[in-house]
Design a protein around this motif. Structure first.
Motif, PDB file in Angstrom:
ATOM      1  N   GLU A  54       0.867  -1.173   0.000  1.00 47.70           N
ATOM      2  CA  GLU A  54       0.000   0.000   0.000  1.00 47.70           C
ATOM      3  C   GLU A  54       0.906   1.227   0.000  1.00 47.70           C
ATOM      4  O   GLU A  54       1.821   1.329   0.827  1.00 47.70           O
ATOM      5  N   GLN A  68      -6.899  -1.548   2.652  1.00 49.12           N
ATOM      6  CA  GLN A  68      -6.592  -2.278   3.877  1.00 49.12           C
ATOM      7  C   GLN A  68      -7.547  -3.444   4.087  1.00 49.12           C
ATOM      8  O   GLN A  68      -7.143  -4.522   4.532  1.00 49.12           O
ATOM      9  N   ASP A  83       2.278  -8.209   3.522  1.00 45.56           N
ATOM     10  CA  ASP A  83       2.023  -6.830   3.118  1.00 45.56           C
ATOM     11  C   ASP A  83       2.923  -5.860   3.870  1.00 45.56           C
ATOM     12  O   ASP A  83       3.399  -6.157   4.965  1.00 45.56           O
ATOM     13  N   ARG A  85       3.371  -1.310   4.235  1.00 45.63           N
ATOM     14  CA  ARG A  85       2.827   0.003   3.896  1.00 45.63           C
ATOM     15  C   ARG A  85       3.981   0.971   3.748  1.00 45.63           C
ATOM     16  O   ARG A  85       4.786   1.139   4.674  1.00 45.63           O
ATOM     17  N   ASP A  87       4.448   4.758   3.160  1.00 43.86           N
ATOM     18  CA  ASP A  87       3.816   6.072   3.053  1.00 43.86           C
ATOM     19  C   ASP A  87       4.742   6.983   2.244  1.00 43.86           C
ATOM     20  O   ASP A  87       5.780   7.424   2.736  1.00 43.86           O
TER      21      ASP A  87
END
Length: 262
Positions: A54, A68, A83, A85, A87
């Motif tokens: 993500e 999510q 997974d 993340r 940012d």
């Protein structure tokens, strides 16, 4: 459409390609949309390693929550799915401090939107190289070969494209069988490159069912003069995007030097 057989075909194709390439599996950017949800589920069904990433950049909250939800559902269903993340908002903001933002608001906004896609591509390839994975593309047939609705060397920069021969409506059929969350199945398609919830239809001016119709008509050799009203408008929208984005859909031009000059 033999949906389940198509799913099996794509899964076997993915697995064979990865095995022959001697890699561990796939990395997929998860956006909260139908295309990335279907692609990541197909990759998961191979049994090979799947890394879902993500990569928010000032993302609309609806996109974040859908992404999510899908990732958590996928991890529950498949042991081979991981997974992370990343940012990228701070990276994007820092990039903006080092470049010129001169130009019309429209051109600046579009350039920055494409930059978001390219930052994500760079992130996907970083992890692909780190963990010996292939970057799985999430483009469908209408986007990749119809209107060219993707960023060159952004979401268009991939190692393989498992759903690029499927129309958007066909991707939804796969999504239904693959148990993609309802929130994603019902959401309006969006590229998420502008930090808001604007849809693909808002940007293009036509829905995917309309674009699929126009793509079929163009393939049959029709011209805009064959239609009236909304059909004429949609066909012209399709042809305009197809023409202006042709550079994305054909091989990079090479200046071939005449032999007598070498």
């Amino acid at each position: 459409m033999q949906t389940e057989k198509i799913i099996d075909y794509i899964v076997n194709w993915l697995k064979d390609y990865a095995t022959n390439a001697k890699v561990n599996g796939f990395v997929v950017g998860i956006s909260g949309g139908i295309d990335s949800a279907v692609t990541s589920t197909l990759c998961a069904k191979t049994g090979l390693d799947v890394l879902c990433i993500e990569m928010p950049i000032h993302q609309a909250e609806s996109h974040v929550s859908r992404a999510q939800e899908h990732i958590q559902q996928l991890k529950t269903r498949f042991d081979n799915v991981r997974d992370i993340r990343a940012d990228l908002t701070p990276v994007f903001e820092e990039f903006k401090t080092e470049i010129s933002l001169e130009g019309t608001q429209a051109t600046v906004d579009m350039a920055l939107a494409n930059t978001r896609a390219r930052l994500r591509m760079t992130t996907l390839y970083y992890y692909a190289g780190l963990q010996k994975l292939l970057v799985a593309g999430t483009g469908n047939k209408v986007e990749d070969f119809g209107v060219g609705f993707y960023t060159k060397y952004g979401d268009g920069g991939v190692d393989l494209s498992p759903i690029a021969d499927l129309l958007k409506s066909e991707v939804y059929k796969l999504g239904d069988v693959l148990k993609v969350p309802d929130s994603i199945m019902k959401a309006a398609p969006s590229d998420g490159l502008f930090g808001d919830a604007r849809s693909d239809e808002d940007q293009i001016g036509a829905s995917y069912p309309e674009l699929e119709w126009a793509m079929k008509m163009a393939d049959l050799g029709h011209t805009s003069s064959d239609f009236e009203g909304r059909k004429k408008e949609v066909f012209e929208i399709y042809k305009r995007f197809n023409s202006s984005n042709k550079h994305k859909m054909v091989p990079i031009p090479i200046c071939e030097i005449p032999k007598n000059l070498k």
